[in-house]
Design a protein around this motif. Structure first.
Motif, short mmCIF file in Angstrom:
data_model
loop_
_atom_site.label_atom_id
_atom_site.label_comp_id
_atom_site.label_asym_id
_atom_site.label_seq_id
_atom_site.Cartn_x
_atom_site.Cartn_y
_atom_site.Cartn_z
N VAL A 131 0.59 -1.27 0.03
CA VAL A 131 -0.05 0.03 0.15
C VAL A 131 0.87 1.28 0.17
CG1 VAL A 131 -1.87 1.29 1.31
CG2 VAL A 131 -1.61 -1.25 1.40
N ILE A 132 0.64 2.27 -0.68
CA ILE A 132 1.37 3.21 -0.96
C ILE A 132 0.56 4.50 -0.39
CG2 ILE A 132 2.58 5.22 -2.28
CD1 ILE A 132 3.30 2.99 -4.20
N THR A 133 1.11 5.14 0.75
CA THR A 133 0.17 6.22 1.17
C THR A 133 1.04 7.49 0.92
OG1 THR A 133 1.52 6.17 3.42
CG2 THR A 133 -0.37 4.95 3.27
N LYS A 134 0.41 8.69 1.32
CA LYS A 134 0.98 9.81 1.50
C LYS A 134 1.02 10.42 -0.23
CE LYS A 134 2.47 10.15 6.03
NZ LYS A 134 3.60 10.63 6.74
N HIS A 151 10.93 -5.25 -7.16
CA HIS A 151 10.84 -6.21 -5.92
C HIS A 151 9.51 -7.03 -6.13
CE1 HIS A 151 13.92 -4.93 -3.62
NE2 HIS A 151 13.58 -3.50 -3.91
N GLU A 152 8.71 -6.82 -7.59
CA GLU A 152 7.77 -7.54 -8.01
C GLU A 152 6.65 -7.74 -6.94
OE1 GLU A 152 9.29 -11.32 -9.34
OE2 GLU A 152 10.48 -10.48 -10.93
N LEU A 153 6.51 -6.54 -6.22
CA LEU A 153 5.30 -6.43 -5.15
C LEU A 153 4.02 -5.93 -5.84
CD1 LEU A 153 7.27 -5.31 -1.97
CD2 LEU A 153 5.87 -7.41 -2.33
N PRO A 154 2.95 -6.89 -5.59
CA PRO A 154 1.75 -6.02 -6.26
C PRO A 154 1.21 -4.82 -5.39
CG PRO A 154 1.49 -8.55 -5.59
CD PRO A 154 2.60 -7.88 -5.16
N LEU A 155 0.82 -3.66 -6.01
CA LEU A 155 0.35 -2.66 -5.26
C LEU A 155 -1.20 -2.80 -5.09
CD1 LEU A 155 0.72 0.15 -3.91
CD2 LEU A 155 0.28 1.23 -6.40
N LEU A 156 -1.85 -2.94 -3.98
CA LEU A 156 -3.22 -3.07 -3.80
C LEU A 156 -3.66 -1.70 -3.64
CD1 LEU A 156 -2.76 -6.14 -1.40
CD2 LEU A 156 -3.14 -6.19 -3.69
N PHE A 157 -3.56 -0.94 -2.81
CA PHE A 157 -4.21 0.34 -2.44
C PHE A 157 -3.22 1.63 -2.36
CE2 PHE A 157 -6.58 -2.80 0.10
CZ PHE A 157 -7.86 -2.43 -0.70
N ILE A 158 -3.84 2.75 -2.70
CA ILE A 158 -2.99 4.00 -2.56
C ILE A 158 -3.74 4.81 -1.85
CG2 ILE A 158 -1.58 4.08 -4.80
CD1 ILE A 158 -3.50 5.51 -5.99
N GLY A 159 -3.05 5.66 -0.75
CA GLY A 159 -3.72 6.62 0.20
C GLY A 159 -3.28 8.01 0.10
N ASN A 160 -4.48 8.97 0.16
CA ASN A 160 -4.07 10.30 -0.29
C ASN A 160 -4.69 11.08 0.78
OD1 ASN A 160 -6.66 9.66 -0.86
ND2 ASN A 160 -6.57 11.22 -2.87
#
Length: 182
Positions: A131-134, A151-160
Motif C-alpha cells: 500500500v502506498i500512502t501520502k 521487487h515484484e510486489l503487487p500494489l493493492l491500494f493507494i492512500g491520499n
C-alpha cells in the motif's frame, strides 16, 4: 493506523461488521491501541491486543468465524530490533498471515528498498503486496512505483489523505503511470 482503519472500513462495506475483526501487536506506541479501539468502536468491530505469538495463535482459533482478521503492527524503522520481534510474533503465531507493507510515497527510493529488504526475510512470511500512502504529499510516485516493480510486489491500494475510508483507493495503472511520469 489510518491505513488499517481504511482497509477495515472497506472490509466492513464488502463483508459486513460480523465478518471483520481487528488485532494489534502495537504495544510500543503510546495511545496506539486506544486509537485502534476508537476506530473499532466507530466501525462496530472487536479489537484485541496481542502480547506474543502464543497469544496470537490462541486468539486466531477464537476468530475463525471472521472472514477477515486484520492485524495492526507498530510502524517502526526497518532496522529497529522491535520490528524483528513483531515479525517473529506474526510468523510464529499465524503462518497463514498475508502481510501487506505500507510505504510512504514521500520516502526515498533507497530507503524503500531497504524497508522491503528488511521485511522480506524468509519465504514463509513474505510480503504479499503493498500500500502506498501520502501520494498527495509526494512530488512524484515514480520512486515508489519503480521500487515495487523491482521487487515484484503487487500494489493493492493507494492512500491520499486522512479520511476513512474515502482516502483509500484501489491501485489504478493509468493514474500511477501518469503521476509517475509527471
Amino acid at each position: 493506523l489510518p491505513i488499517l482503519a481504511k482497509i477495515a472500513a472497506r472490509c466492513v462495506m464488502r463483508f459486513g461488521r460480523k465478518s471483520v475483526s481487528l488485532l494489534s501487536t502495537d504495544t510500543y506506541r503510546i495511545g496506539a491501541l486506544e486509537q485502534l479501539r476508537v476506530f473499532g468502536k466507530i466501525l462496530g468491530l472487536p479489537v484485541t491486543a496481542l502480547r506474543d505469538a502464543d497469544d496470537l495463535a490462541s486468539r486466531l482459533a477464537e476468530l475463525e468465524k471472521y472472514h477477515v482478521v486484520l492485524i495492526d503492527t507498530a510502524g517502526m524503522g526497518q532496522r529497529d530490533v522491535k520490528m524483528v520481534e513483531q515479525l517473529r510474533v506474526l510468523s510464529d503465531g499465524y503462518k497463514q498471515a498475508q502481510r501487506l507493507l505500507v510505504l510512504s510515497a514521500t520516502t526515498s527510493l533507497q530507503t524503500m528498498q531497504d524497508v522491503i529488504h528488511a521485511h522480506s526475510q524468509g519465504k514463509e512470511n513474505a510480503i504479499k503486496g503493498a500500500v502506498i500512502t501520502k501520494i498527495d504529499e509526494a512530488m512524484s510516485l515514480a520512486p515508489a512505483v519503480d521500487c515495487l516493480i523491482r521487487h515484484e510486489l503487487p500494489l493493492l491500494f493507494i492512500g491520499n489523505g486522512q479520511q476513512v475510508p474515502e482516502d483509500l483507493h484501489l491501485a489504478d495503472a493509468t493514474y500511477l503511470a501518469h503521476r509517475s511520469l509527471q
